[in-house]
Design a protein around this motif. Structure first.
Motif, PDB file in Angstrom:
ATOM      1  N   LEU A  47      19.219   0.648  58.143  1.00  0.00           N
ATOM      2  CA  LEU A  47      19.010   2.081  58.370  1.00  0.00           C
ATOM      3  C   LEU A  47      17.571   2.389  57.950  1.00  0.00           C
ATOM      4  O   LEU A  47      17.213   2.182  56.792  1.00  0.00           O
ATOM      5  CB  LEU A  47      19.998   2.768  57.438  1.00  0.00           C
ATOM      6  CG  LEU A  47      20.588   4.108  57.710  1.00  0.00           C
ATOM      7  CD1 LEU A  47      21.977   4.115  57.091  1.00  0.00           C
ATOM      8  CD2 LEU A  47      19.742   5.142  57.051  1.00  0.00           C
TER       9      LEU A  47
ATOM     10  N   MET B 147      33.136   4.016  61.555  1.00  0.00           N
ATOM     11  CA  MET B 147      32.786   5.358  61.092  1.00  0.00           C
ATOM     12  C   MET B 147      33.875   6.380  61.422  1.00  0.00           C
ATOM     13  O   MET B 147      34.487   6.331  62.485  1.00  0.00           O
ATOM     14  CB  MET B 147      31.458   5.809  61.703  1.00  0.00           C
ATOM     15  CG  MET B 147      30.255   4.975  61.261  1.00  0.00           C
ATOM     16  SD  MET B 147      29.966   4.992  59.478  1.00  0.00           S
ATOM     17  CE  MET B 147      29.223   6.600  59.279  1.00  0.00           C
TER      18      MET B 147
ATOM     19  N   SER C  39      18.545   5.398  67.917  1.00  0.00           N
ATOM     20  CA  SER C  39      17.340   6.044  67.438  1.00  0.00           C
ATOM     21  C   SER C  39      17.608   7.536  67.340  1.00  0.00           C
ATOM     22  O   SER C  39      17.908   8.185  68.341  1.00  0.00           O
ATOM     23  CB  SER C  39      16.183   5.754  68.402  1.00  0.00           C
ATOM     24  OG  SER C  39      14.991   6.244  67.844  1.00  0.00           O
TER      25      SER C  39
ATOM     26  N   ALA D 163      28.831   6.506  53.578  1.00  0.00           N
ATOM     27  CA  ALA D 163      27.837   5.799  54.403  1.00  0.00           C
ATOM     28  C   ALA D 163      26.634   6.697  54.650  1.00  0.00           C
ATOM     29  O   ALA D 163      26.499   7.776  54.055  1.00  0.00           O
ATOM     30  CB  ALA D 163      28.472   5.362  55.713  1.00  0.00           C
TER      31      ALA D 163
HETATM   32  C1  Q0Z Z   1      25.290   5.697  60.914  1.00  0.00           C
HETATM   33  C2  Q0Z Z   1      22.519   7.141  61.909  1.00  0.00           C
HETATM   34  C3  Q0Z Z   1      20.395   6.747  62.970  1.00  0.00           C
HETATM   35  C4  Q0Z Z   1      20.656   6.213  60.737  1.00  0.00           C
HETATM   36  C5  Q0Z Z   1      26.100   4.930  62.772  1.00  0.00           C
HETATM   37  N1  Q0Z Z   1      27.318   1.781  57.548  1.00  0.00           N
HETATM   38  C6  Q0Z Z   1      27.420   2.190  58.855  1.00  0.00           C
HETATM   39  N2  Q0Z Z   1      28.301   1.565  59.669  1.00  0.00           N
HETATM   40  C7  Q0Z Z   1      28.429   1.939  60.943  1.00  0.00           C
HETATM   41  N3  Q0Z Z   1      27.706   2.916  61.491  1.00  0.00           N
HETATM   42  C8  Q0Z Z   1      26.820   3.613  60.742  1.00  0.00           C
HETATM   43  C9  Q0Z Z   1      26.652   3.253  59.386  1.00  0.00           C
HETATM   44 CL1  Q0Z Z   1      25.543   4.029  58.352  1.00  0.00          CL
HETATM   45  C10 Q0Z Z   1      26.090   4.704  61.411  1.00  0.00           C
HETATM   46  N4  Q0Z Z   1      24.852   6.444  61.944  1.00  0.00           N
HETATM   47  C11 Q0Z Z   1      23.964   7.605  61.906  1.00  0.00           C
HETATM   48  C12 Q0Z Z   1      21.717   7.203  63.021  1.00  0.00           C
HETATM   49  C13 Q0Z Z   1      19.858   6.268  61.831  1.00  0.00           C
HETATM   50  C14 Q0Z Z   1      21.971   6.655  60.772  1.00  0.00           C
HETATM   51  F1  Q0Z Z   1      19.598   6.767  64.040  1.00  0.00           F
HETATM   52  N5  Q0Z Z   1      25.331   6.000  63.073  1.00  0.00           N
END
Ligand code: Q0Z
Length: 276
Positions: free
Chosen positions: A21, A86, A6, A202
Motif C-alpha cells: 500500500l 475485504m 490506483s 486494514a
Molecule cells: C485496500 C486502497 C488504494 C490503498 C483493497 N489488506 C488488504 N487486503 C485486501 N485489499 C485491501 C487491503 Cl488494504 C484493499 N483498498 C483500498 C486503495 C490504495 C488502499 F489505491 N483496496
C-alpha cells in the motif's frame, strides 16, 4: 510489481501473496487532486497509520506485515500487508457533527437511525460516538446503510463486531488525540477477514485522509471547523476563480510549505516524536 488499484492519492500493488500500500504526496481539496504534490505527505500518513496500528493492537488485529520491507523507491511511505477478504463497507464512527452526518441530522434529527438531541449544530460534539456504516459505491457517492442492511451483507455476528471495534478504535484514538490537543471528529475504517474468519483492521487508520482532525483550541461548535491539515489549501483555493472541478490549480510554493509543516506538526503532536 503489479499495480492492483490506483486511488486518488494512494496506490496498491501486489507482491506475491502480499499487498504493498503506497501513499503518494498527492493531495485533494474538495475531492479534486491538485497537480502539485506536498512533499512528505505520503510519509506522514504512512508513519502515522503504522503508529496507530501499534497503539491499537490490543483492540484489534491489523493487516501490517512490515513498514520497512518495501521497495526502496517507496521507503517510508509504503506498507507491506496481508491480502484479506475485504468487508465491502466503510465503517465510520462519528463523535462530532460534520459532513454527511450533519446533513442527515439536519434532515431527520437522526444519524444511522440513532435519534440525537435537538439543538445540535455544525461541529457539535455528540453525546456518544455513533457508528454510521456506508456502502462502498464503485462510482459516485457512498450511501448510508442501516444496521439491518449491514447484517444482511455480513451476518449478524460480523456486523456487531464491526460496530463494536469501530467505536472502540474511534474512542481510543479520540481520547489519545484529545490529550494532545487534537479533536478527531470522525473516522472511516476498513476491515478484512482472515482466512479463519476473524476481523482484521486494514487500509489506513486515523490519518487526516480518513478522518477529520481539528485543533482542540480552535474548536467552536456552530460553525464549520478549520481542518488541521488542509485549511491553508482551502483558504488559498477559495480565493481563486476555480469552480472546484478538475483540473485543480497548481499550488504556490508558500502554500505547499505551510501545508507540509501542518502535516509534520500533526505527526509530531500525536506521536510525540518528529518524523525523521
Ligand atoms: C485496500 C486502497 C488504494 C490503498 C483493497 N489488506 C488488504 N487486503 C485486501 N485489499 C485491501 C487491503 Cl488494504 C484493499 N483498498 C483500498 C486503495 C490504495 C488502499 F489505491 N483496496
Amino acid at each position: 510489481m503489479e499495480l492492483v488499484y490506483s486511488g486518488k492519492v494512494r496506490d496498491l500493488y501486489a507482491d506475491g501473496d502480499n499487498l504493498i500500500l503506497v501513499a503518494s504526496d498527492r493531495v485533494s481539496v474538495y475531492d479534486v487532486v491538485l497537480p502539485t504534490p506536498i512533499p512528505d505527505k505520503g510519509r506522514v500518513l504512512t508513519q502515522l497509520s503504522l503508529w496507530w496500528f501499534g497503539q491499537l493492537t490490543d483492540v484489534v488485529a491489523n493487516h501490517v506485515i512490515s513498514g520497512t520491507d518495501v521497495p526502496a523507491q517507496w521507503a517510508g511511505r509504503a506498507i507491506r500487508c496481508r491480502r484479506l477478504r475485504m468487508v465491502p463497507v466503510e465503517c465510520i464512527a462519528r463523535g462530532y457533527l460534520a459532513g454527511l452526518g450533519l446533513v442527515s441530522y439536519n434532515e431527520t434529527g437522526t444519524i444511522s437511525g440513532v435519534r440525537l438531541p435537538p439543538g445540535l449544530g455544525e461541529g457539535s460534539r455528540l453525546p456518544e460516538p455513533v457508528f454510521t456504516p456506508t456502502t462502498k459505491a464503485a462510482a459516485g457517492h457512498d450511501e448510508p446503510m442501516t444496521f439491518a442492511e449491514l447484517t444482511s451483507l455480513t451476518g449478524a455476528e460480523v456486523a456487531a463486531e464491526l460496530e463494536r471495534v469501530t467505536l472502540e478504535v474511534y474512542r481510543r484514538g479520540a481520547e489519545l488525540a484529545g490529550s494532545r490537543g487534537v479533536v478527531i471528529a470522525d473516522t472511516k475504517l476498513e476491515f478484512g477477514l482472515d482466512p479463519d474468519g476473524s476481523l482484521v483492521l486494514a487500509d489506513e487508520v486515523l490519518t487526516p485522509d480518513s478522518s477529520r482532525f481539528w485543533l482542540a483550541s480552535e474548536w467552536q461548535p456552530g460553525r464549520p471547523q478549520r481542518s488541521l491539515d488542509k485549511q491553508f489549501l482551502r483558504d488559498w483555493s477559495s480565493g481563486l476563480e476555480w469552480d472546484r472541478k478538475p483540473p485543480g490549480p497548481a499550488i504556490p510554493p508558500e502554500i505547499v510549505a505551510a501545508t507540509r509543516e501542518r502535516y509534520l506538526e500533526l505527526y509530531a503532536r500525536l506521536t510525540g516524536s518528529e518524523l525523521g
